[in-house]
Every structure is written in structure tokens, then in C-alpha cells.
Write a protein that holds these residues in place. Structure first.
Motif, PDB file in Angstrom:
ATOM      1  N   ILE A   1     -12.832  13.598  -1.885  1.00  0.00           N
ATOM      2  CA  ILE A   1     -11.553  13.991  -1.279  1.00  0.00           C
ATOM      3  C   ILE A   1     -11.136  13.009  -0.186  1.00  0.00           C
ATOM      4  N   GLY A   2     -12.100  12.579   0.630  1.00  0.00           N
ATOM      5  CA  GLY A   2     -11.795  11.574   1.643  1.00  0.00           C
ATOM      6  C   GLY A   2     -11.228  10.310   1.001  1.00  0.00           C
ATOM      7  N   GLY A   3     -11.852   9.884  -0.101  1.00  0.00           N
ATOM      8  CA  GLY A   3     -11.401   8.691  -0.815  1.00  0.00           C
ATOM      9  C   GLY A   3     -10.028   8.853  -1.449  1.00  0.00           C
ATOM     10  N   GLN A   4      -9.761  10.058  -1.957  1.00  0.00           N
ATOM     11  CA  GLN A   4      -8.444  10.306  -2.555  1.00  0.00           C
ATOM     12  C   GLN A   4      -7.339  10.142  -1.517  1.00  0.00           C
ATOM     13  N   MET A   5      -7.603  10.644  -0.311  1.00  0.00           N
ATOM     14  CA  MET A   5      -6.596  10.537   0.747  1.00  0.00           C
ATOM     15  C   MET A   5      -6.410   9.084   1.163  1.00  0.00           C
ATOM     16  N   LEU A   6      -7.510   8.342   1.303  1.00  0.00           N
ATOM     17  CA  LEU A   6      -7.400   6.907   1.628  1.00  0.00           C
ATOM     18  C   LEU A   6      -6.583   6.174   0.565  1.00  0.00           C
ATOM     19  N   ASP A   7      -6.809   6.558  -0.685  1.00  0.00           N
ATOM     20  CA  ASP A   7      -6.106   5.922  -1.800  1.00  0.00           C
ATOM     21  C   ASP A   7      -4.602   6.176  -1.707  1.00  0.00           C
ATOM     22  N   ILE A   8      -4.232   7.411  -1.405  1.00  0.00           N
ATOM     23  CA  ILE A   8      -2.808   7.751  -1.263  1.00  0.00           C
ATOM     24  C   ILE A   8      -2.192   6.966  -0.108  1.00  0.00           C
ATOM     25  N   GLU A   9      -2.918   6.914   1.002  1.00  0.00           N
ATOM     26  CA  GLU A   9      -2.379   6.224   2.176  1.00  0.00           C
ATOM     27  C   GLU A   9      -2.280   4.709   1.965  1.00  0.00           C
ATOM     28  N   ALA A  10      -3.154   4.174   1.097  1.00  0.00           N
ATOM     29  CA  ALA A  10      -3.147   2.735   0.837  1.00  0.00           C
ATOM     30  C   ALA A  10      -1.888   2.300   0.098  1.00  0.00           C
ATOM     31  N   GLU A  11      -1.226   3.258  -0.561  1.00  0.00           N
ATOM     32  CA  GLU A  11      -0.018   2.915  -1.324  1.00  0.00           C
ATOM     33  C   GLU A  11       1.124   2.489  -0.409  1.00  0.00           C
ATOM     34  N   ASN A  12       1.081   2.943   0.824  1.00  0.00           N
ATOM     35  CA  ASN A  12       2.196   2.665   1.732  1.00  0.00           C
ATOM     36  C   ASN A  12       1.896   1.590   2.770  1.00  0.00           C
ATOM     37  N   LYS A  13       0.807   0.842   2.552  1.00  0.00           N
ATOM     38  CA  LYS A  13       0.526  -0.235   3.504  1.00  0.00           C
ATOM     39  C   LYS A  13      -0.233  -1.366   2.812  1.00  0.00           C
ATOM     40  N   GLU A  14      -0.293  -2.503   3.467  1.00  0.00           N
ATOM     41  CA  GLU A  14      -1.087  -3.622   2.988  1.00  0.00           C
ATOM     42  C   GLU A  14      -2.561  -3.242   3.039  1.00  0.00           C
ATOM     43  N   SER A  15      -3.261  -3.403   1.937  1.00  0.00           N
ATOM     44  CA  SER A  15      -4.688  -3.094   1.944  1.00  0.00           C
ATOM     45  C   SER A  15      -5.497  -4.352   1.694  1.00  0.00           C
ATOM     46  N   SER A  16      -6.565  -4.499   2.449  1.00  0.00           N
ATOM     47  CA  SER A  16      -7.458  -5.637   2.243  1.00  0.00           C
ATOM     48  C   SER A  16      -8.414  -5.316   1.100  1.00  0.00           C
ATOM     49  N   PHE A  17      -9.147  -6.316   0.670  1.00  0.00           N
ATOM     50  CA  PHE A  17     -10.150  -6.096  -0.359  1.00  0.00           C
ATOM     51  C   PHE A  17     -11.224  -5.115   0.133  1.00  0.00           C
ATOM     52  N   GLU A  18     -11.564  -5.214   1.429  1.00  0.00           N
ATOM     53  CA  GLU A  18     -12.566  -4.307   1.989  1.00  0.00           C
ATOM     54  C   GLU A  18     -12.074  -2.852   1.939  1.00  0.00           C
ATOM     55  N   ASP A  19     -10.796  -2.653   2.268  1.00  0.00           N
ATOM     56  CA  ASP A  19     -10.210  -1.309   2.147  1.00  0.00           C
ATOM     57  C   ASP A  19     -10.369  -0.795   0.720  1.00  0.00           C
ATOM     58  N   LEU A  20     -10.041  -1.681  -0.213  1.00  0.00           N
ATOM     59  CA  LEU A  20     -10.093  -1.328  -1.634  1.00  0.00           C
ATOM     60  C   LEU A  20     -11.493  -0.878  -2.042  1.00  0.00           C
ATOM     61  N   GLU A  21     -12.483  -1.637  -1.628  1.00  0.00           N
ATOM     62  CA  GLU A  21     -13.876  -1.290  -1.957  1.00  0.00           C
ATOM     63  C   GLU A  21     -14.270   0.059  -1.366  1.00  0.00           C
TER      64      GLU A  21
END
Lengths: 291, 291
Positions: free
Chosen positions: B149-169
Motif C-alpha cells: 500500500i505504501g508503494g501504491q501511494m508512492l506510485d500514484i504520487e510519482a505520476e505528478n512529479k519528476e522521478s529519479s531512477f532511485e525513486d522508481l526502484e
């Protein structure tokens, strides 16, 4: 402050500490905490502690279980308020979860509180493995398709068809009743109650669940938004079958009084085994009509 | 049919039998069954059985736990597909749950599968109370705010900002990785694995989670809707950061191959303790690029 109130006041800490311990997403933690902090009557924890107290069992043995049940209650409110469900903007006088955090986060925060409620019980250091498993069995059954969730679906489906009074009772039994029995049942498990005492306490809890629902239906008509934290008349606007729509306001109050008498009789049946004074107080509070 | 496939084929029965045992609402049961019956790769049960097999532990000891993890995976897909989340109409080639049953029932069916997953484990008669509690602790952590669930929320929030490769991992580690480690961890718990073996198996599972995600990202670009059961190019349309958008198609394949080698090394480290042949087969399947 009496011992029960003291422990009810610790419930928020127990839940918030668990939510703050580890979290990957700030948003999910904040959204989960928001609805916990929005308060509520803490009626389910109160019931759990009142029954433990009746057995003379130390109340802190029930803290995490009471917190878990309150987390499940809270998750169900978050999901109930969603646009696809009841579409409510206001809950306990505050904006509903999705109004603050958005629908996606509200869905996930509900999922989170449900998931973490089982984590809270499983990690409780005060209870035996046997008790914890019995609690998880009982609570998952009370909250799942044979309990609250089943009742929520019946309730939604009842909006689109003619419902009889029997339908109405069955819906309430599952939708709200099972999660009101759960803390009573949980306390009986923790207190290692005998079969007969558990039987009568669960009957008491069944009546209490109905009483609670009748009171909600009455407050939806008579209640002040300042007291109830939600807009009045919302049931009627949605054409919902309620105790008031089925029996009228006076009739609904009669239905409530009859259940209070029946619940009291169940307590009488176990008054030689446990101290039922506090539980009788619960009933007295409901019997006061101008609540 | 080998022993692992035989037990994977029993997973549906285990889940459906549990869902059919008692149910208050026909709709909730049918909606829950619909998404279970929609199939999927049963990759998490496969992993659990493959690890049990590596220890020489009878596979039926893991049936209910594997079913529970698959129920959690399925609930997460139902909620993910909702209009407020990914808004997908198609899943595994079939209409998504809310397209058939409506949003309210889909939300509740997801809640139901999550709740009943814990019920399934708690009521497992093949495992000890201690094992069941350890499984519930681990699975609720893997699925909750410190996991999926924590990851799902991070994933949703990543859609609205620049994400680094580290964020992605990090997103993948939580969103999909934790529920891929969970069946490996569960098998280690059931098999009573020693600390060192568990350590390497969990490292293997971590790599496998990343491999799995890279493969998904690649299939979203190259995959046929007939094979993947979902429309291709949906990530790009949503401007999602993926392994392909970050490294290009060839680069993503290199990333996958590197993880396959690392995962293989973890299996080598425990090959004197358990029979890792089947787990190596898992890696071989991923290494085939035209999967």
C-alpha cells in the motif's frame, strides 16, 4: 477519570504509534491518521473495556484489540463515504477523508487501516498466540463477507428495491451489528469466559447493535449537525428504509425501548457470574430519549 | 503434471471454497469470485510452492497461505483498476471488476478479499498457532503501509512529479516487490528455515521482484494484448516513469539480465542447504527475452 475512560483515551495513542512506527508513504500515514484523529465515540473500545472490567480482567490486555477494531470501524467509514458509495462530504463535523486527500489516497488509507489492524493484533505482546489467533478468526469473520462487508452490500442493494422490515433487521445485524458484537466477543475471548456467559453477552451485544442502529436512524431525523457531525435528513433524501421510515419516530423509539429491555434481561442472566453494572449503564444511556 | 503445478491448480478451489462457505451477500461473493476466477499467472503461489519444494516440505502445508497471498494480490488489482486509481477497463483480457459489478461492489469485493485472506490463514488446520501468527505478521507488513500500500501511494504520487531512477526502484520494491518476497518468506517460515538460508532467499526474492517489474514495463511496450491481457502502451500514455522510459528497451533488458545474474548468485549461496533447481528455472524463464 475512571479506569475505562483512561483506557479509551489510550486508544488513539496505540493506533497512532503503530501507524507512525514505519511508513513508506507520508500521505498514507497522514490520511490514515486523519480519520483516526477525527475521533468518534470510541463506542467499540468502550464496550470491550466494559466487558473486560465486568470480568475483573486488567483493561490493558485489550488495548491493541480495541485499537484494531476501531481501525476496522474507521476504514469502513472512509470507504462508505467515497463518491461511489454514500458520497458524503462531512463526517463527525469534519470533511471526509477523500475530500482532504483525494479518492485514491482515501481508498488506500482504508485498505491500510484494515491491513494494519491485523498487524496490530498479531504483534500484541500481552496476549497468548492462541488468544490472538482466536481474535483474528472472530474479527475477520465479523468484518468480512459474513459480517460487516456482507451487510454493507445488502444495504446498497436495498436502496434500489422495496425492503421489508425483516430485510432491514438483517442488514443492520450484519452491517453494524457484527462489529458491535466483535468487541464484546473479543473481551470474552481475552477473559476466557465460559460458554454460557459468552452466549448471553453475545445476545446482549446483538440487541445493542440494533439499539445503536435505531438511535442512528432517529438522530438522522432529530439530530443537530453540531451533535451528530453529519447532515440530518440524509437517509430520507436517499429514500433509505430506516426504523423511522418503517415505524415513524414514536414507533422507532418504542422499538428501541423494547430492545433495551431485552438486552437488560441478558445481563440479568449473567449477573451472578460477572459485574454487569457498567454494561447496564450503557443501556441507561440509550434509554434516555433526548440524547 | 508435476507436484508444484498440481498444488497451484488447487489454489482456486481453496479460495473459492472459503468464499462459498458462508456469505451474506450473493453480490459480494460473486464479485470476489469473479476476480479470482479471472486467473492470472499464480506467480506468488508458484513461488511459495517452489521454495517449500526446495526444502522438501509437503506442499499442501502451504496451500491456504498461498491462497491468502493470492487473495491479497487480487484485491490490490481490483482497487488499482478503479476509476479513482488507474481507471482500467480491462484486466487479463476480461472487463475489470467495477465494469461488471459497479464501483461500490468492486470496492467492497476488494475489502472482502483482504479481510478473508487473514481469515483463511487464521483458520488453517495444517499449521501451528506460532507459524500462523508469524505468517499474519509478515503478510500484513508486506501488504500494508510498509509494503504494497505504501508503494501504491508512492506510485500514484510519482505520476505528478519528476522521478529519479532511485525513486522508481523504491516504488517497485514496495508496490510489487514486497508481495513477491512474501510467498518466499512464508515458505521459509513454514519450512522452519535457518537464518542464513532465509537471508539469501529474501535477497533472491528482492531481485525477482525487480525482474518482475522490469518485465512488466517491457511487456507494456512490446506485449500483445492477447498475451498480457491489458492494452499496451498504457504506461507511456500516462507519462509513467518505467524501466523502459528510463533506460530504453535495450537498457531495460540489460537491467533485467543483471538482476537475473545477481538472483542466481543468491541461490548458489544456499545450494548446499536446499535444492534450488526449480528456483533456477524461474530465473531461466525470465531470461528468455521473447517471453
Amino acid at each position: 477519570m475512571n479506569n475505562i475512560d483512561y483506557h479509551i483515551n489510550k486508544i488513539d495513542d496505540v493506533i497512532l504509534t503503530h501507524l507512525e512506527e514505519n511508513h513508506v508513504s507520508e500521505t498514507i500515514m497522514e490520511a490514515s491518521k486523519y480519520s483516526i484523529k477525527a475521533g468518534g465515540k470510541r463506542f467499540r473500545p468502550y464496550l470491550l473495556f466494559a466487558v473486560l472490567d465486568a470480568f475483573g480482567v486488567p483493561l490493558d490486555s485489550g488495548l491493541k484489540t480495541a485499537g484494531a477494531i476501531e481501525m476496522i470501524h474507521t476504514y469502513s467509514l472512509i470507504h462508505d463515504d467515497l463518491p461511489a458509495m454514500d458520497d458524503d462530504d462531512l463526517r463527525r463535523g469534519n470533511p471526509t477523508n477523500h475530500k482532504i486527500f483525494g479518492e485514491a489516497a482515501a481508498i488506500l488509507a482504508g485498505d491500510n487501516l484494515l491491513t494494519e489492524s491485523f498487524s496490530l493484533i498479531a504483534n500484541d505482546k500481552k496476549l497468548s498466540a492462541g488468544d490472538k489467533l482466536e481474535l483474528i478468526q472472530m474479527i475477520s469473520k465479523s468484518a468480512g463477507q459474513n459480517g460487516m462487508i456482507g451487510g454493507q452490500m445488502l444495504d446498497i442493494e436495498a436502496e434500489n428495491k422495496e425492503s421489508s422490515f425483516e430485510d432491514l433487521e438483517q442488514i443492520h445485524n450484519y452491517k453494524t451489528g457484527k462489529l458491535i458484537s466483535a468487541p464484546v466477543n473479543a473481551a470474552a475471548i481475552i477473559a476466557d469466559a465460559d460458554e454460557k456467559t459468552t452466549f448471553h453477552l453475545l445476545k446482549f451485544a446483538d440487541y445493542l447493535g440494533i439499539i445503536f442502529q435505531i438511535r442512528d436512524d432517529i438522530l438522522d431525523v432529530t439530530g443537530d449537525v453540531e451533535i451528530t457531525g453529519k447532515n440530518t435528513g440524509s437517509d430520507a433524501r436517499k429514500d433509505k428504509v430506516t426504523y423511522v421510515s418503517a415505524f415513524g419516530l414514536e414507533g422507532a423509539m418504542d422499538q428501541m425501548d423494547r430492545r433495551v429491555a431485552l438486552a437488560r434481561a441478558e445481563l440479568e442472566a449473567v449477573s451472578d457470574m460477572i459485574n454487569t453494572d457498567e454494561l447496564k449503564n450503557v443501556l441507561d444511556k440509550f434509554a434516555v430519549r433526548d440524547n
